[in-house]
Scaffold this active site. Structure first.
Site, PDB file in Angstrom:
ATOM      1  N   ARG A  48      -0.652  -6.168   1.875  1.00 27.23           N
ATOM      2  CA  ARG A  48       0.762  -5.831   1.776  1.00 27.23           C
ATOM      3  C   ARG A  48       1.464  -6.940   1.010  1.00 27.23           C
ATOM      4  O   ARG A  48       0.857  -7.962   0.680  1.00 27.23           O
ATOM      5  CB  ARG A  48       1.422  -5.527   3.140  1.00 27.23           C
ATOM      6  CG  ARG A  48       0.931  -6.265   4.330  1.00 27.23           C
ATOM      7  CD  ARG A  48       1.148  -7.745   4.313  1.00 27.23           C
ATOM      8  NE  ARG A  48       2.521  -8.103   3.984  1.00 27.23           N
ATOM      9  CZ  ARG A  48       2.923  -9.264   3.539  1.00 27.23           C
ATOM     10  NH1 ARG A  48       2.038 -10.232   3.340  1.00 27.23           N
ATOM     11  NH2 ARG A  48       4.179  -9.511   3.270  1.00 27.23           N
ATOM     12  N   GLY A  49       2.766  -6.713   0.715  1.00 22.27           N
ATOM     13  CA  GLY A  49       3.484  -7.658  -0.136  1.00 22.27           C
ATOM     14  C   GLY A  49       3.419  -7.127  -1.561  1.00 22.27           C
ATOM     15  O   GLY A  49       2.325  -6.791  -2.053  1.00 22.27           O
ATOM     16  N   ALA A  50       4.577  -7.072  -2.231  1.00 28.77           N
ATOM     17  CA  ALA A  50       4.675  -6.326  -3.491  1.00 28.77           C
ATOM     18  C   ALA A  50       3.644  -6.744  -4.556  1.00 28.77           C
ATOM     19  O   ALA A  50       2.894  -5.890  -5.056  1.00 28.77           O
ATOM     20  CB  ALA A  50       6.106  -6.437  -4.018  1.00 28.77           C
ATOM     21  N   ARG A  91       2.312   3.740  -1.053  1.00 28.36           N
ATOM     22  CA  ARG A  91       3.565   3.219  -0.486  1.00 28.36           C
ATOM     23  C   ARG A  91       4.668   3.377  -1.549  1.00 28.36           C
ATOM     24  O   ARG A  91       4.392   3.191  -2.737  1.00 28.36           O
ATOM     25  CB  ARG A  91       3.445   1.733  -0.076  1.00 28.36           C
ATOM     26  CG  ARG A  91       2.540   1.530   1.140  1.00 28.36           C
ATOM     27  CD  ARG A  91       2.605   0.110   1.674  1.00 28.36           C
ATOM     28  NE  ARG A  91       3.825  -0.138   2.435  1.00 28.36           N
ATOM     29  CZ  ARG A  91       4.193  -1.345   2.866  1.00 28.36           C
ATOM     30  NH1 ARG A  91       3.437  -2.407   2.592  1.00 28.36           N
ATOM     31  NH2 ARG A  91       5.308  -1.508   3.547  1.00 28.36           N
ATOM     32  N   GLN A 198       5.367  -9.870  10.117  1.00 29.95           N
ATOM     33  CA  GLN A 198       4.808 -10.607   8.975  1.00 29.95           C
ATOM     34  C   GLN A 198       5.147 -12.097   9.056  1.00 29.95           C
ATOM     35  O   GLN A 198       4.375 -12.937   8.606  1.00 29.95           O
ATOM     36  CB  GLN A 198       5.347 -10.036   7.656  1.00 29.95           C
ATOM     37  CG  GLN A 198       4.789  -8.684   7.259  1.00 29.95           C
ATOM     38  CD  GLN A 198       5.655  -7.555   7.727  1.00 29.95           C
ATOM     39  OE1 GLN A 198       6.345  -7.657   8.732  1.00 29.95           O
ATOM     40  NE2 GLN A 198       5.627  -6.446   7.027  1.00 29.95           N
ATOM     41  N   ASP A 239      10.782  -6.501  -3.011  1.00 18.81           N
ATOM     42  CA  ASP A 239       9.876  -5.385  -3.290  1.00 18.81           C
ATOM     43  C   ASP A 239      10.316  -4.600  -4.510  1.00 18.81           C
ATOM     44  O   ASP A 239       9.498  -3.991  -5.191  1.00 18.81           O
ATOM     45  CB  ASP A 239       9.778  -4.472  -2.069  1.00 18.81           C
ATOM     46  CG  ASP A 239       9.004  -5.205  -0.986  1.00 18.81           C
ATOM     47  OD1 ASP A 239       9.622  -5.978  -0.235  1.00 18.81           O
ATOM     48  OD2 ASP A 239       7.767  -5.042  -0.941  1.00 18.81           O
TER      49      ASP A 239
HETATM   50  O1  MRU Z   1       5.879  -4.176   4.230  1.00 15.92           O
HETATM   51  P1  MRU Z   1       5.405  -5.383   3.476  1.00 15.92           P
HETATM   52  O2  MRU Z   1       4.773  -6.414   4.347  1.00 15.92           O
HETATM   53  O3  MRU Z   1       4.551  -4.997   2.292  1.00 15.92           O
HETATM   54  O4  MRU Z   1       6.717  -6.024   2.892  1.00 15.92           O
HETATM   55  C1  MRU Z   1       6.633  -7.218   2.164  1.00 15.92           C
HETATM   56  C2  MRU Z   1       7.933  -7.774   1.791  1.00 15.92           C
HETATM   57  O5  MRU Z   1       8.975  -7.211   2.044  1.00 15.92           O
HETATM   58  C3  MRU Z   1       7.916  -9.047   0.985  1.00 15.92           C
HETATM   59  O6  MRU Z   1       9.024  -9.827   1.292  1.00 15.92           O
HETATM   60  C4  MRU Z   1       7.963  -8.689  -0.502  1.00 15.92           C
HETATM   61  O7  MRU Z   1       6.934  -7.794  -0.825  1.00 15.92           O
HETATM   62  C5  MRU Z   1       7.876  -9.869  -1.370  1.00 15.92           C
HETATM   63  S1  MRU Z   1       6.210 -10.419  -1.475  1.00 15.92           S
HETATM   64  C6  MRU Z   1       6.009 -11.677  -2.553  1.00 15.92           C
END
Ligand code: MRU
Length: 347
Positions: A48-50, A91, A198, A239
């Site tokens: 996860r994480g963009a 997603r 997270q 994101d």
């Molecule tokens: O649902 P997630 O854990 O994928 O959400 C992640 C976030 O919101 C992060 O803050 C975002 O992706 C920035 S990651 C460098």
């Protein structure tokens, strides 16, 4: 300061991902060799994480191409279209996913005169390149962002925008890592980040691994700490950033930004240009993912809410550009981001 773990790694002809659902208790790598498998991993939050989702999607395309590289060109194209569609449906909010798929698609189209195994090999090279570039861009962002922090600072972050959310170094946590590498003293407050935790599970673990001072707080403690002068700056990731500078990030980010504004604390968003979606005019047009009620009702099999309760679980929110002190990108710092300044980043 390289991290002690790898979020994604290429092993034995497959892409391995550190299973983020079971951190910090266990460090388990899961292996994927098909687009459907990688799409499932993204959907289930194994990764996860963009930016990490973008890298995973690139490998999803690459492993699919290798898996079916024995097919005829026509069969191969049909299989690959289905693979792209499965990955795109995993997603909805992080635009890096679609950015990465577009990049892989463009590469694939440019290869149409080559045989199928050669196309598969080139797609793997592209996925490797995308991940390497991600780390390079994060380091550039880190240098730009580090300059914004005083010699000693206490930084609040929300969610995990670290090495675990990227191919390495991180965006928001990358700025903190770079500031420390530059000799600054940075202590981090990590919001726990309900409901997926997270902050508590990932940011706390990741920073501990690198011996970066980190204090975990309940999400609802952030305003109090600001009011008592404990926070010098907020740095989060994103994101998707709209063309006007509105920022979609993990649910709860908006509340943090409002509190930071009230307490005159700078609110920084660290994100690569691949997170900026100039095709989306404003934040309200960004698709916001809703996830299962179970994430709010309890955790890992333990339930605390009464049976039959109604739940909504939007997992991202939108912070208006007016609350963003600056965007930190690989091209530099954009103070008070707006449509014109964001357009200039792409010119
Ligand atoms: O649902 P997630 O854990 O994928 O959400 C992640 C976030 O919101 C992060 O803050 C975002 O992706 C920035 S990651 C460098």
């Amino acid at each position: 300061m390289p991290s002690t773990f790898q979020t994604l790694r290429w092993r034995d002809g497959a892409i391995e991902m550190l299973d983020q659902r079971v951190l910090p208790e266990r460090q388990v790598y899961l292996s994927f060799d098909s687009a459907a498998g990688v799409a499932g991993a993204i959907k289930d939050m194994i990764i996860r994480g963009a930016p990490a989702i973008g890298c995973a999607a690139g490998y999803g395309v690459a492993v699919e191409a290798r898996r079916v590289s024995h097919q005829s060109p026509t069969e191969f194209e049909t299989t690959m279209s289905a693979g792209f569609a499965a990955l795109a449906a995993s997603r909805p909010t992080a635009v890096n996913l679609f950015w990465a798929l577009e990049r892989m698609k463009t590469r694939l189209h440019a290869l149409s005169s080559q045989n199928v195994p050669a196309r598969a090999a080139a797609l793997l090279d592209e996925a490797h390149a995308m991940c390497r570039e991600d780390v390079t861009l994060n380091r550039r962002m880190g240098v730009h962002g580090a300059a914004l922090l005083p010699e000693r600072s206490r930084v609040l972050t929300h969610c995990n925008a670290g090495a675990l959310a990227t191919a390495g170094h991180g965006t928001a946590l990358g700025v903190i890592r770079s500031a420390i590498e530059a000799g600054k003293q940075v202590a981090v407050y990590a919001d726990e980040t309900r409901p997926f935790l997270q902050g508590a599970r990932l940011t706390a673990w990741e920073l501990q691994q690198d011996q970066i001072p980190v204090t975990l707080i309940a999400d609802n403690a952030a305003g109090f700490l600001m009011s008592r002068g404990h926070i010098d700056a907020v740095i989060v990731g994103a994101d998707r950033v709209a063309a006007n500078g509105d920022v979609a990030n993990k649910i709860g980010t908006y509340q943090v930004a409002v509190m930071a504004h009230r307490h005159k604390i700078p609110f920084y968003v660290a994100c690569p240009l691949s997170t900026i979606d100039v095709a989306i005019a404003r934040g309200e047009d960004i698709p916001i993912e809703e996830r299962a009620a179970e994430e709010v009702l309890g955790y890992r099999g333990m339930r605390w809410a009464p049976p039959g309760i109604d739940v909504i679980n939007p997992v991202f929110d939108v912070t208006p550009a007016q609350l963003v002190t600056a965007l930190i990108t690989e091209k530099g710092v954009v103070l008070a981001p707006d449509r014109e300044k964001i357009a200039a980043l792409f010119s």
